[in-house]
Design a protein around this motif. Structure first.
Motif, mmCIF file in Angstrom:
data_model
loop_
_atom_site.group_PDB
_atom_site.id
_atom_site.type_symbol
_atom_site.label_atom_id
_atom_site.label_comp_id
_atom_site.label_asym_id
_atom_site.label_seq_id
_atom_site.Cartn_x
_atom_site.Cartn_y
_atom_site.Cartn_z
ATOM 1 N N ARG A 1 -18.755 -0.324 -19.108
ATOM 2 C CA ARG A 1 -19.436 -1.444 -19.758
ATOM 3 C C ARG A 1 -19.523 -1.253 -21.264
ATOM 4 O O ARG A 1 -19.416 -2.211 -22.032
ATOM 5 C CB ARG A 1 -20.830 -1.618 -19.156
ATOM 6 N N ARG A 2 -19.734 -0.026 -21.678
ATOM 7 C CA ARG A 2 -19.779 0.245 -23.115
ATOM 8 C C ARG A 2 -18.433 -0.053 -23.764
ATOM 9 O O ARG A 2 -18.355 -0.659 -24.834
ATOM 10 C CB ARG A 2 -20.178 1.699 -23.366
ATOM 11 N N ASP B 1 -17.954 -3.850 -23.976
ATOM 12 C CA ASP B 1 -18.779 -4.435 -25.039
ATOM 13 C C ASP B 1 -18.183 -4.140 -26.413
ATOM 14 O O ASP B 1 -18.126 -5.021 -27.287
ATOM 15 C CB ASP B 1 -20.193 -3.881 -24.943
ATOM 16 N N ARG B 2 -17.698 -2.927 -26.606
ATOM 17 C CA ARG B 2 -17.107 -2.573 -27.902
ATOM 18 C C ARG B 2 -15.799 -3.312 -28.142
ATOM 19 O O ARG B 2 -15.518 -3.746 -29.268
ATOM 20 C CB ARG B 2 -16.902 -1.059 -27.963
ATOM 21 N N THR C 1 -16.738 -6.947 -29.109
ATOM 22 C CA THR C 1 -17.335 -7.052 -30.443
ATOM 23 C C THR C 1 -16.311 -6.752 -31.532
ATOM 24 O O THR C 1 -16.114 -7.556 -32.459
ATOM 25 C CB THR C 1 -18.532 -6.099 -30.559
ATOM 26 N N THR D 1 -23.957 -12.140 -28.256
ATOM 27 C CA THR D 1 -22.814 -11.301 -27.935
ATOM 28 C C THR D 1 -21.549 -11.974 -28.451
ATOM 29 O O THR D 1 -21.565 -13.136 -28.860
ATOM 30 C CB THR D 1 -22.688 -11.121 -26.419
#
Length: 604
Positions: free
Chosen positions: A81-82, A85-86, A89, A324
């Motif tokens: 998940r990290r 997300d990165r 972004t 987000t």
């Protein structure tokens, strides 16, 4: 041109890849979409949101790439998940701002994860979310990556992602045959991976895409008829996030979603988080769900697809100043054309999932809100919580749900599940009849809402709980009514012989009991509970912990993360035949005088 899924489910056009858009990016947005978004983010709220994302991306420049970490011995999920997300972004900020520091930092993130020994396919959610991350990173920056870098990413997607799913698709086992959130997440991740490489790995994509589209239809049937989700609000969010990613990617890459978005209930799905969110912003967190915010960035996509500006308004308000990347991507229309609210009825019955929410008003933080459920104890992530309710009034949550316990507890998803307090009826705001060490509701019981009524200033619903207590009572019904700011909870239990029964309501408030009256106090606010029936019964306050007759497994949690000392307001009937328990809950300074008890059969 829209191409519908065949009416004969499971059949897709043989030339599915003939529709593939050859150019990158093709997942979720095209180059033209990014250019348009770049213009839109030059001013107004869109510019503010992009500014926030740029700040986040700037912080990521200082962060170390993610590492292979399975802290609980089972899940790589936090890492997956990290990385996703990165990727979102850094990838979006690079597409809109063109700063190569962001693309280079994104490469470091992906390169590190590409070197992992695996993406933990034994817990396939981890593999699916990582595949989604790599697919988007590969696609959005395709023209930026060198051929060598593309080869690294492509190999990782194929070997660590897509090929891990093939045996399951071919045998139609595991999550490929599931009707819960795993299906949307895993099929969504595999779909993104296949679409990103569809022109380079044609045989692989041609096998995975039809299998994923056919597989995901199974859980999507659960949205019928009106968008609710049996696993609770948190898992609604998780399932819908990947359902939307999958459909949006099919649309953008192939020009069609093969009728997935037209399945019954999906167009109404975003009504669910709106209704199950109380005035405090906390949700009705039944099953293993948490009570945090529900209704993620996918609300904006649903708003555009189904022309529902109220979906967009709900999400924009929730996102606030911390959006987000997908908020900005999905919400670009609504940032240029601010949505208006659509006035919805204050009460709703979600059928099939059998969830009811009643409220005194919308857009009033002091409104009274009560939500309760029937449903199915056999649904994935279910607790033995048929009949449970939450209550908010005067800006406070008075009756709450403890939420899930530690997923790594022994037998939590297996043979010991019904030993844990939070999973049992006694750990919820419902009834316990003839308590003992067995599960305190039938583990496969279903409970339907038999009657639902809504009119100005007054609404109620009645749930038939008889199947839940079939070995303990001949019939059980619960009615909950909201009249003004008063909430009536009325239980009618029919038994052949006297039984022991408990009525429970978990709370974080201070409680003082005086016979048939209990005063609950928190943050300077008061709620008064009045026990109207049965005669001779009184209130008591108890710690939120198992009864003496219940299992007491080690390591279980009974404390609520946001409540220092959870307790429960209780009514204990030690030996009673066919009791009627009636309780009035109100924040009115002068509670209305009892006007007699109306049997549930006569509620009108």
């Amino acid at each position: 041109m829209h191409v519908s899924f065949s009416r004969a489910e499971g059949t897709l056009p043989a030339d599915i890849l003939a529709r593939l858009k050859p150019a990158h990016p093709r997942l979720l947005a095209s180059a033209a979409d990014f250019e348009q978004l770049k213009k839109q983010t030059s001013e107004g709220k869109a510019a503010q949101w992009l500014g926030h994302l740029k700040k986040e991306a700037g912080e990521l420049l200082k962060a170390e790439p993610s590492r292979y970490e399975i802290p609980d011995g089972k899940r790589l999920l936090a890492t997956s998940r990290r990385v996703l997300d990165r990727v979102l972004t850094l990838g979006l900020v690079f597409r809109l701002a063109g700063d190569t520091r962001h693309s280079e930092r994104l490469w470091l993130e992906l390169e590190a994860a590409a070197r992992f020994k695996d993406w933990n396919p034994s817990h396939f959610l981890d593999t699916a979310e990582m595949t989604a991350a790599f697919a988007i990173g590969y696609d959005w920056l395709f023209d930026t990556w060198t051929p060598e870098r593309r080869a690294v990413l492509r190999t990782a997607i194929v070997e660590l992602g897509l090929k891990q799913a093939l045996p399951l698709y071919r045998k139609q086992k595991g999550w490929t045959a599931a009707d819960h959130n795993w299906s949307q997440v895993c099929n969504g991740g595999m779909t993104l991976g296949a679409l990103a490489l569809a022109d380079e790995e044609q045989a692989l994509a041609a096998e995975i895409l039809p299998a994923a589209i056919a597989s995901v239809r199974r859980p999507m049937h659960e949205f019928a008829p009106d968008g609710a989700w049996g696993e609770g609000p948190s898992y609604w969010d998780y399932a819908v996030m990947y359902n939307v990613l999958m459909i949006a990617a099919l649309d953008s890459a192939l020009g069609t979603d093969f009728g997935l978005s037209e399945m019954e209930g999906f167009s109404k799905a975003a009504d669910f988080p709106i209704y199950v969110t109380g005035p405090t912003g906390r949700t009705f967190n039944y099953a293993d769900a948490g009570d945090g915010g529900c209704g993620g960035q996918h609300m904006l996509w649903l708003a555009s697809r189904f022309e529902r500006p109220d979906f967009a308004a709900f999400r924009i308000a929730r996102a606030g100043e911390r959006p987000t990347a997908l908020d900005l991507l999905y919400g670009r229309r609504w940032l240029m054309q601010p949505p208006g609210n659509r006035q919805q009825p204050p009460a709703k019955h979600f059928r099939s999932s059998e969830v009811v929410t009643l409220r005194s008003a919308w857009d009033d933080p002091q409104a009274t809100f009560v939500a309760f459920k029937g449903g199915n104890n056999a649904v994935n992530h279910s607790n033995l919580d048929l009949g449970t309710f939450v209550l908010e009034a005067a800006g406070e949550r008075w009756a709450f749900d403890l939420g899930a316990d530690d997923y790594n507890l022994p037998g939590y998803f297996g043979s010991k599940r019904w030993d844990y307090y939070r999973m049992r009826a006694e750990g919820h705001n419902t009834l316990v009849i003839a308590p003992d060490a067995r599960p305190d509701q039938a583990t496969k019981a279903k409970a339907s809402i038999e009657r639902f009524h809504e009119s100005p200033g007054r609404a109620f619903a009645i749930v038939n709980l008889s199947a839940a207590y079939a070995c303990r009572a001949s019939a059980v019904r619960r009615g909950i009514m909201l009249s003004g700011h008063d909430v009536i909870v009325q239980d009618e239990i029919e038994t052949d012989a006297p039984v022991e029964a408990w009525w429970f309501m978990h709370t974080g408030a201070e409680v003082k009991c005086d016979g048939t009256t209990a005063t609950l106090t928190q943050n300077g606010r008061q709620l008064t509970a009045t026990l109207l029936s049965p005669a001779g019964a009184v209130f008591e306050v108890m710690p939120a912990e198992p009864l003496a007759t219940s299992p007491h497994p080690e390591r279980q949690q009974v404390k609520h993360t946001s409540v220092r000392l959870p307790r429960k307001l209780a009514v204990h009937l030690r030996s009673t035949k066919s009791p009627r328990i009636v309780i009035n809950l109100t924040t009115s300074e002068k509670p209305a005088a009892p006007s007699g008890i109306t049997p549930l059969a006569n509620w009108k």
